[in-house]
Design an enzyme around this catalytic site. Structure first.
Site, PDB file in Angstrom:
ATOM      1  N   LYS A  84       0.818  -1.218   0.000  1.00 10.30           N
ATOM      2  CA  LYS A  84       0.000   0.000   0.000  1.00 10.30           C
ATOM      3  C   LYS A  84       0.852   1.268   0.000  1.00 10.30           C
ATOM      4  CE  LYS A  84      -4.115  -2.013   0.321  1.00 10.30           C
ATOM      5  NZ  LYS A  84      -5.141  -1.902  -0.705  1.00 10.30           N
ATOM      6  N   GLU A 106      -9.644   5.934   2.932  1.00 10.47           N
ATOM      7  CA  GLU A 106     -10.407   4.865   3.579  1.00 10.47           C
ATOM      8  C   GLU A 106      -9.429   3.735   3.880  1.00 10.47           C
ATOM      9  OE1 GLU A 106      -9.950   5.013   0.348  1.00 10.47           O
ATOM     10  OE2 GLU A 106      -9.294   2.949   0.026  1.00 10.47           O
ATOM     11  N   SER A 372       1.787  -9.676  -0.561  1.00 10.59           N
ATOM     12  CA  SER A 372       1.448  -8.250  -0.505  1.00 10.59           C
ATOM     13  C   SER A 372       1.731  -7.583   0.836  1.00 10.59           C
ATOM     14  CB  SER A 372      -0.031  -8.061  -0.856  1.00 10.59           C
ATOM     15  OG  SER A 372      -0.841  -8.846  -0.010  1.00 10.59           O
TER      16      SER A 372
HETATM   17  C1  LIG Z   1      -1.542  -6.817   2.910  1.00 14.00           C
HETATM   18  C2  LIG Z   1      -2.706  -6.549   2.013  1.00 14.00           C
HETATM   19  N1  LIG Z   1      -2.825  -7.265   0.883  1.00 14.00           N
HETATM   20  C3  LIG Z   1      -3.863  -7.082   0.040  1.00 14.00           C
HETATM   21  C4  LIG Z   1      -4.852  -6.157   0.323  1.00 14.00           C
HETATM   22  C5  LIG Z   1      -6.006  -6.028  -0.630  1.00 14.00           C
HETATM   23  O1  LIG Z   1      -5.998  -4.866  -1.372  1.00 14.00           O
HETATM   24  P1  LIG Z   1      -5.668  -4.843  -2.914  1.00 14.00           P
HETATM   25  O2  LIG Z   1      -6.555  -5.852  -3.574  1.00 14.00           O
HETATM   26  O3  LIG Z   1      -5.957  -3.458  -3.313  1.00 14.00           O
HETATM   27  O4  LIG Z   1      -4.226  -5.189  -3.082  1.00 14.00           O
HETATM   28  C6  LIG Z   1      -4.764  -5.370   1.493  1.00 14.00           C
HETATM   29  C7  LIG Z   1      -5.778  -4.367   1.808  1.00 14.00           C
HETATM   30  O5  LIG Z   1      -5.800  -3.752   2.827  1.00 14.00           O
HETATM   31  C8  LIG Z   1      -3.658  -5.582   2.353  1.00 14.00           C
HETATM   32  O6  LIG Z   1      -3.521  -4.881   3.494  1.00 14.00           O
END
Ligand SMILES: Cc1ncc(COP(=O)(O)O)c(C=O)c1O
Length: 392
Positions: A84, A106, A372
């Site tokens: 993020k 948000e 992620s």
């Molecule tokens: C660690 C992590 N991975 C994935 C996501 C999912 O979001 P996005 O689909 O935008 O990557 C989030 C959302 O808060 C997150 O904190």
């Protein structure tokens, strides 16, 4: 096709007042974000503040177990603990260059709120974070961190008190104070040009991955990422979309099962509709009312999805699967024991598809999983996890 659309998805479904702000934003994005100075400043911050580039780690034990070459793109190692920050830092820098004094965002899992509050502290902007009260409870650590950073957390009490309600409240506030505020959107969602801006700033994940694979003399056969709104997935997919030999796989939150009402599997179960200013796939009933969603992960607990993914799904360029809360927790624990890495429960959804996908592959493959984020924020949820429990 208008340029604000991806196939039939995207567009700008907002009140008149916000249309002007979106036009301004698009203009500012094109005029500022591609300038040499902006790119240089952002590159320096990403390197020296965020800690990029993130490693592409060869997961030797997972590889041995599944019989394929498995690499993890370590977005969990970024400052603040998730992908993020790539987008939040870039958007807050853009807001500052546009002369805005305040940023609004948000958050569901808290990671985007944390990233935005961090960037606002660094760059000296006032910051307000909208968060559902259910998410405030399950992500209490991130709420505390956001407040330490000097931002204000606005708790949302209506509906399921999760990401959908937080997004609605943040958009509403932005529309009310459009002159002074910049809305830092946290995923590849919302009215155009937000999906494009987020995809652009997150595409650094895919760009690095491609270079890192090349250095190893490898080519990806498959890229896997979890999908909430879709920012980490579009970020790692982006560089590979034109290369049709690479399979792109998105993994949604199957919650208690896609045949129950308790999931957030938008592409698996949704229909075309409008949510948060965009035309996309939406979980809705026969009358078009948006359905309540469930996932153990606050970050995937969203009834819509970014329009780029709706298009990749409809055009069959990417495939999307759903895994359950249970499969996700199992995958998270497996990664801990096998590789010594505690991932976020969102990211564990991407890992949880490996047993299904790997057994169907006819030859040994090179697979990249986008990790992620890290799991520190999720410790209490993991500890409290009981099969079949409903969060939110
Ligand atoms: C660690 C992590 N991975 C994935 C996501 C999912 O979001 P996005 O689909 O935008 O990557 C989030 C959302 O808060 C997150 O904190």
């Amino acid at each position: 096709m208008k340029k604000s659309y991806y196939g039939e998805f995207g567009g700008q479904f907002v009140p008149e007042t916000a249309m002007f702000a979106l036009k301004d934003l698009e203009k500012a994005f094109h005029e500022i974000a591609f300038l040499k100075d902006f790119k240089k400043e952002l590159k320096d911050l990403l390197k020296n503040y965020v800690g990029r580039k993130t490693p592409l780690y060869f997961a030797r034990n997972l590889s041995k177990h599944f019989g394929h070459e498995i690499y993890l793109k370590r977005e969990d190692l970024n400052h603040t603990g998730a992908h993020k920050i790539n987008n939040a830092l870039a958007q807050v820098l853009l807001a500052k260059k546009m002369g805005k004094k305040k940023v609004i965002a948000e958050t569901g899992a808290g990671q985007h709120g944390l990233a935005t509050a961090t960037a606002a502290a660094l760059l000296g902007l006032e910051c307000e974070i909208y968060m559902g009260e259910t998410d405030m409870q399950r992500q209490a650590l991130n709420v505390y961190k956001i407040e330490l950073l000097g931002a204000r957390v606005v708790g949302i009490k209506n509906g399921l008190k999760t990401l959908k309600e937080a997004t609605t409240a943040a958009l509403q506030t932005w529309i009310n104070e459009i002159e002074k505020s910049f809305y830092v959107i946290g995923s590849a969602v919302g009215p155009y040009p937000y999906p494009q801006i987020v995809a652009h700033f997150q595409s650094i994940i895919g760009k690095e991955t491609k270079k890192q694979l090349k250095k190893l003399g490898k080519k990806a056969d498959m890229i896997i990422a979890c999908v909430g709104g879709g920012s980490n997935a579009v970020g790692i997919f982006y560089e590979f979309i034109e290369d049709k030999k690479v399979r792109l796989i998105g993994v949604e939150a199957g919650g208690l099962g896609v045949d129950t009402p308790y999931h957030a599997a938008t592409l698996t179960k949704g229909r075309t509709g409008i949510i948060h200013g965009m035309k996309t796939k939406v979980l809705q009933d026969e009358l078009g009312n948006i359905l309540p969603v469930h996932s153990i992960s606050a970050g995937l607990d969203y009834p819509g999805i970014g329009p780029i993914h709706a298009h990749l799904f409809e055009s069959k360029r990417a495939s999307y699967y759903a895994v359950s809360d249970d499969e996700c927790i199992e995958a998270l624990k497996f990664l801990c024991k096998k590789e010594g890495i505690l991932s976020a429960i969102e990211s564990a959804h991407a890992l949880a598809i490996l047993p299904k996908i790997c057994k169907d592959l006819s030859k040994k493959s090179v697979i990249v999983v986008n990790l992620s984020g890290r799991g520190d924020k999720d410790i209490e949820t993991i500890k409290a996890y009981k099969k079949g429990r409903i969060y939110g």
